[in-house]
Write a protein that holds these residues in place. Sequence first.
Motif: not given
Length: 115
Positions: A59-68
């Motif tokens: 994942y890109a850092d900007s979406v890590n933890g929010r997108f799957t």
Amino acid sequence: QVQFVESGGGLVQPGGSLRLSCAAPRIIFSIYTMGWYRQAPGKQRELVASVTTGGYKNYADSVNGRFTISRDNAKNTVSLQMNSLKPEDTAVYYCNQHPPYSNYWGQGTQVTVSS
């Protein structure tokens, strides 16, 4: 002609969720890592997330933890579950193999995060 078909975009409030889906040609899906990309107005297209044929995800850092990101090998589809959406996630979202092949870019699906 190879074509990826993206769907699931829309207008959502900050903090909301959306699920994007992409149908990919079997010959490509079975061989390549798949990726979700996005392009915001005035910006370059960027990789958001990728998943290998074996299921390894990045994942890109900007979406890590929010997108799957996920892939269904039986249906030749790749999905992107987006939670806790932010206004800066507003963009046209595309799927493609990763690394991308320029001839395979589809229409994309618009995601707008706004109150």
